[in-house]
Enzyme design. Structure first.
Site, PDB file in Angstrom:
ATOM      1  N   ASP A  57      26.958  38.329  49.596  1.00  0.00           N
ATOM      2  CA  ASP A  57      26.510  36.839  49.542  1.00  0.00           C
ATOM      3  C   ASP A  57      27.601  35.922  48.918  1.00  0.00           C
ATOM      4  OD1 ASP A  57      24.416  34.675  49.158  1.00  0.00           O
ATOM      5  OD2 ASP A  57      24.783  35.003  47.058  1.00  0.00           O
ATOM      6  N   TYR A  62      30.807  28.386  44.547  1.00  0.00           N
ATOM      7  CA  TYR A  62      31.600  29.654  43.659  1.00  0.00           C
ATOM      8  C   TYR A  62      32.988  29.358  44.087  1.00  0.00           C
ATOM      9  CZ  TYR A  62      26.942  31.532  44.511  1.00  0.00           C
ATOM     10  OH  TYR A  62      25.571  31.805  44.365  1.00  0.00           O
ATOM     11  N   LYS A  88      25.503  29.427  51.610  1.00  0.00           N
ATOM     12  CA  LYS A  88      24.509  28.489  51.255  1.00  0.00           C
ATOM     13  C   LYS A  88      24.969  26.958  51.542  1.00  0.00           C
ATOM     14  CE  LYS A  88      23.329  31.601  47.479  1.00  0.00           C
ATOM     15  NZ  LYS A  88      24.704  32.363  47.432  1.00  0.00           N
TER      16      LYS A  88
END
Length: 350
Positions: A57, A62, A88
């Site tokens: 993930d 990030y 995401k």
């Protein structure tokens, strides 16, 4: 190689998604709080794969794309067809001047700034940019990122982001991507179960990545949210099993709970849990990691790691034998809810 058990995300997606019971959370590889070398990042990803982890993930947030780009390097080695991948939407990464960079909690990031966008166009642009950074044709799971009050700063701001998702076409974009086979499942990645329950009241979702809200310390999600997930066959990807630190470190001075210093009542509760764990010669961190997998809706847990040694340590924790008496003692002492499902007494490795 350690062969980890797999669980199906749910029984409803057109293409089945089988997740290893431990996944790899990509936030630390975006240089969360501190710089991680490329060598350590790739060694961590490789150790995860070599130990049987097949679910990975990540997210644009990030490291402002750094985590996704590091994943791309590893995916070339693994073979995209050999893993399950999630990323995401919700944050667009835009070129900017040096003083405009928005690193949030990440260090040594590319020269980008974050713009929240949950509209139709925002979803499509974000996903396409992620595919470019990942150098992959698709992700298996696409998650709406951080529409919770914790991340947005207030309940009013959270409500506005949820309205944006539906009123401006973001959810429509997600369903189009799923119907076209560009992703297999859609969901949300958030820090609060309440917004997940709200989303389920508005539309259909396959899964949620829930960080820190179902743990050895917190089980309020059992009141209403997790029963709804069971009824509607919604899978839970469990992040933050240590409540951002204290269930890993124990009740030490400066222990963190939800990214802040743990208050006295949390420190005291953790001490009591530690005492029970100690009486069974089980590390607190192992109990915290395995407890969450006891719930039938929790399909995988994704602790972070910044090097190969941390991955190996996480695998060892998953394999730690925990006697059933430990869980019953915690329940008898009122340290976990009486209705909390308990982990299987069988081994966690196939």
């Amino acid at each position: 190689m350690t062969a980890l058990k797999t669980q199906r995300l749910n029984g409803r997606t057109a293409r089945p998604i089988d997740l290893t019971e431990m996944g790899f959370g990509g936030a630390p590889l975006g240089n969360l709080y501190r710089k991680v070398s490329e060598e350590d990042a790739q060694a961590a990803l490789q150790a995860a794969y070599d130990n049987g982890i097949r679910y990975f993930d990540t997210a644009p947030q990030y490291g402002l794309g750094r985590s996704e780009m590091r994943f791309a390097t590893a995916i070339k080695r693994f073979g995209r067809e050999n893993i399950q991948l999630s990323t995401k939407i919700g944050r667009l990464l835009l070129d900017c001047e040096p003083h405009e960079v928005t690193p949030e909690a990440f260090v040594d990031v590319p020269q980008k700034r974050i713009v929240f966008d949950y509209s139709y166009d925002g979803v499509m642009r974000s996903y396409e940019a992620s595919r470019q950074r990942l150098e992959a044709a698709n992700a298996d799971i696409l998650l709406v990122h951080d529409v919770c009050a914790f991340s947005q700063g207030s309940q009013e701001a959270s409500d506005a982001r949820v309205r944006e998702l539906f009123d401006l076409g973001g959810y429509k974009a997600l369903t189009e991507l799923k119907e076209a086979g560009d992703v297999a499942a859609i969901g949300a990645g958030v820090n609060e179960w309440q917004v997940c329950q709200k989303l389920l009241g508005l539309a259909d979702f396959d899964c949620f990545l829930l960080a820190g809200r179902y743990t050895l310390l917190e089980q309020d999600a059992l009141e209403s949210f997790l029963p709804v997930c069971e009824q509607r066959d919604v899978g839970i990807i469990l992040g933050g099993p240590y409540n951002s630190g204290i269930l890993a470190t124990g009740a030490v001075p400066g222990a963190k709970y939800n990214y802040a210093d743990a208050p006295p009542e949390i420190l005291e509760r953790v001490r009591k849990i530690e005492d029970v764990c100690r009486s069974h010669s089980v590390p607190l961190i192992a109990a915290a990691l395995q407890f969450v997998l006891g719930h039938p809706s929790v399909k995988t847990v994704i602790p972070g790691a910044v090097n190969a040694a941390e991955v190996e340590a996480n695998i060892a924790l998953l394999k730690t034998d925990i006697p059933a008496a430990l869980w019953s003692d915690l329940r008898s002492a009122g340290l976990i809810r009486p209705d909390a499902p308990l982990p299987s007494e069988t081994s966690h490795v196939a």
